[in-house]
Design an enzyme around this catalytic site. Structure first.
Site, PDB file in Angstrom:
ATOM      1  N   HIS A  14     -21.747  34.894  -3.543  1.00 28.81           N
ATOM      2  CA  HIS A  14     -22.377  35.943  -4.362  1.00 28.81           C
ATOM      3  C   HIS A  14     -22.124  35.569  -5.828  1.00 28.81           C
ATOM      4  O   HIS A  14     -21.115  34.942  -6.134  1.00 28.81           O
ATOM      5  CB  HIS A  14     -21.691  37.270  -4.016  1.00 28.81           C
ATOM      6  N   ASP A  67     -13.171  36.258  -0.904  1.00 28.58           N
ATOM      7  CA  ASP A  67     -14.048  37.375  -1.237  1.00 28.58           C
ATOM      8  C   ASP A  67     -14.360  38.076   0.083  1.00 28.58           C
ATOM      9  O   ASP A  67     -15.144  37.575   0.896  1.00 28.58           O
ATOM     10  CB  ASP A  67     -15.326  36.837  -1.897  1.00 28.58           C
ATOM     11  N   GLN A  85     -17.839  41.520   2.183  1.00 30.87           N
ATOM     12  CA  GLN A  85     -18.677  41.765   3.369  1.00 30.87           C
ATOM     13  C   GLN A  85     -17.880  41.594   4.669  1.00 30.87           C
ATOM     14  O   GLN A  85     -18.466  41.579   5.757  1.00 30.87           O
ATOM     15  CB  GLN A  85     -19.879  40.821   3.381  1.00 30.87           C
ATOM     16  N   LYS A  90     -18.243  49.504  -0.108  1.00 30.38           N
ATOM     17  CA  LYS A  90     -18.823  48.798   1.041  1.00 30.38           C
ATOM     18  C   LYS A  90     -18.042  49.107   2.326  1.00 30.38           C
ATOM     19  O   LYS A  90     -18.366  48.618   3.390  1.00 30.38           O
ATOM     20  CB  LYS A  90     -18.844  47.297   0.776  1.00 30.38           C
ATOM     21  N   CYS A 123     -28.255  38.552  -5.084  1.00 33.20           N
ATOM     22  CA  CYS A 123     -27.226  37.971  -5.983  1.00 33.20           C
ATOM     23  C   CYS A 123     -26.701  36.651  -5.444  1.00 33.20           C
ATOM     24  O   CYS A 123     -25.509  36.339  -5.580  1.00 33.20           O
ATOM     25  CB  CYS A 123     -26.077  38.944  -6.216  1.00 33.20           C
TER      26      CYS A 123
HETATM   27  N1  PLP Z   1     -19.128  39.476  -3.082  1.00 32.52           N
HETATM   28  C1  PLP Z   1     -19.965  39.703  -2.062  1.00 32.52           C
HETATM   29  C2  PLP Z   1     -19.968  38.783  -0.880  1.00 32.52           C
HETATM   30  C3  PLP Z   1     -20.819  40.802  -2.105  1.00 32.52           C
HETATM   31  O1  PLP Z   1     -21.656  41.038  -1.099  1.00 32.52           O
HETATM   32  C4  PLP Z   1     -20.786  41.660  -3.238  1.00 32.52           C
HETATM   33  C5  PLP Z   1     -21.716  42.787  -3.341  1.00 32.52           C
HETATM   34  O2  PLP Z   1     -22.765  42.825  -2.747  1.00 32.52           O
HETATM   35  C6  PLP Z   1     -19.884  41.379  -4.254  1.00 32.52           C
HETATM   36  C7  PLP Z   1     -19.073  40.277  -4.151  1.00 32.52           C
HETATM   37  C8  PLP Z   1     -19.781  42.255  -5.458  1.00 32.52           C
HETATM   38  O3  PLP Z   1     -19.326  43.529  -5.096  1.00 32.52           O
HETATM   39  P1  PLP Z   1     -19.263  44.720  -6.150  1.00 32.52           P
HETATM   40  O4  PLP Z   1     -20.632  44.815  -6.741  1.00 32.52           O
HETATM   41  O5  PLP Z   1     -18.908  45.907  -5.322  1.00 32.52           O
HETATM   42  O6  PLP Z   1     -18.233  44.367  -7.146  1.00 32.52           O
END
Ligand code: PLP
Length: 415
Positions: free
Chosen positions: A132, A209, A212, A235, A373
């Site tokens: 992401h 990270d 998900q 999430k 993203c």
């Molecule tokens: N990393 C992953 C794999 C994500 O799916 C997301 C959000 O969709 C993020 C990071 C960023 O999360 P946040 O916008 O809640 O900070």
């Protein structure tokens, strides 16, 4: 298929679970809401909504700084949330749980502080091709500031990491590995155990990270042993604007503070400031107190519902969804990993994902369309975007049937 539905319904009472989420009772464009955008954000159970409201109604007050009654109740509730999070991921110490705004801020915290002395010119940082933007851009900035180089683990056509390439990249220049546990676009579950083990053989720290992963898999940080792990409250059925950075005591002590301000200090003079101990060193300013409380309640709700029941149901639902979607003429899955969870991305013939998303919306079906993203991933697959249905435990097989029928109807209108 009905046979499976019956067995699973006996395990997790999905209809009962759905009653816990008030938004799932609403209609969209005159149709019952079918919510398949859980990868973007999950819905909130009533207990979380109530817990947030109760904080503001009954004991709204700032934490840590007050001797008065309300401040003490708020502080207890805030620190109880930290205890719940630490228990949920099996952190060795509560102070290893840092509260942040979310995954994005958690990763920025690590990347920024690492760029202030730890990363140097000639060093390198490894990420993967399926990250992401939140796990790409902070590292690009950290590399720009420090003079380090960013390296990217490639993927195959199925959307799986090429582990041989990763292994070959692990040389003496590598000072950090940051990878996603589960891809938000492909649904790929990465072999993070192997990624961490290989990095640790060279004493390289790893950030996972888990944005998900936290809502679909059981994560035990003492078993997995990442130096850092990031996730967002929203999430995992908690409030938005809140999240977690788990870090080992060793690394959190080693890194300098991220932001300066109240709470993160021990003493301040104009000549010199000394910093507070963990976790406060990384929590400058007034935090999102209601967010912490809401996340704690969300995690307790999941534990009360039964994590193994939830995971079993999600697995069956995903298999059913993949099998059912496969019957659609002209469908192409983007990402076909052997080990997957959450998101299912697809395209149908040459229909633009936005057109498909809009027609599904008119049928009350919420999916996400676009690059999610993950623009470099779109470049890899040479596509403008995908339609992404991300499933979770309050979804049903009937909703999957509606999605499949909806996609077929939309395709017949657009082709
Ligand atoms: N990393 C992953 C794999 C994500 O799916 C997301 C959000 O969709 C993020 C990071 C960023 O999360 P946040 O916008 O809640 O900070």
């Amino acid at each position: 298929m009905e046979h499976i539905a019956n067995i699973v319904t006996a395990d997790l009472d999905v209809m009962q679970v759905r009653k816990d989420f008030p938004i799932l009772q609403r209609q969209v464009h005159g149709k019952p809401l079918v919510y398949f955008d859980n990868g973007a954000t999950t819905q909130k159970p009533q207990v979380v909504i109530d817990a947030e409201a109760r904080y503001y109604e009954e004991y709204n007050s700032n934490v840590h700084r007050g001797v008065h009654h309300l401040s003490q109740i708020a502080t207890d509730a805030y620190e109880k949330a930290r205890r719940i999070v630490a228990g949920y991921i099996n952190a060795a110490h509560e102070h290893e749980v840092i509260f942040t705004k979310g995954t994005t801020e958690s990763i920025n915290l690590v990347a920024t502080t690492m760029s202030r002395g730890y990363l140097k010119a000639g060093d390198s940082v490894i990420i993967s091709a399926m990250e992401h933007h939140a796990n790409i851009v902070p590292w690009q900035i950290a590399c720009e500031v420090s003079g380090a180089t960013l390296k990217v683990i490639p993927i195959n056509e199925r959307g799986e990491l090429i582990m041989e390439a990763y292994e070959a990249m692990l040389d003496d220049t590598v000072k950090m590995v940051a990878v996603t546990y589960v891809s938000n676009t492909l649904g790929t579950v990465n072999p993070v155990e192997d990624i961490i083990t290989l990095a640790h053989q060279r004493n390289i720290p790893v950030l996972i990270d888990a944005a998900q992963a936290i809502q679909h898999l059981s994560i035990d940080v003492q078993a997995l042993k990442p130096e850092f792990l990031a996730f967002s409250s929203h999430k995992i059925y908690g409030p938005t604007g809140f999240g977690v950075l788990y870090g080992t005591t060793e690394w959190l002590n080693k890194l300098p503070p991220y932001q300066g301000g109240g709470e993160m200090i021990k003493t301040v003079t104009f000549a010199k400031t000394t910093y507070n101990e963990l976790p406060h060193k990384f929590e400058a300013g007034t935090p999102h107190i209601a967010g912490a409380i809401g996340l704690g309640v969300a995690l307790e709700y999941l534990q009360g519902t039964g994590l193994d029941k939830i995971q079993r149901w999600e697995k069956q639902l995903q298999e059913y969804a993949l099998e059912s979607l496969r019957t659609i003429d002209g469908i192409r899955f983007i990402g076909d990993a052997a080990n997957r969870s959450g998101a299912i991305s697809f395209l149908v013939h040459n229909i633009h994902p936005f057109d498909m998303g809009e027609l599904l919306d008119q049928q009350g079906i919420a999916v996400r369309t676009g690059h999610h993203c993950t623009e470099p991933l779109m470049d890899f697959f040479k596509i403008p975007g995908t339609v992404r249905a991300s499933l979770t435990f309050y979804n049903t097989m009937e909703e999957v049937d509606k999605l499949v029928a909806g996609v077929k109807r939309a395709a017949s209108m657009l082709l």
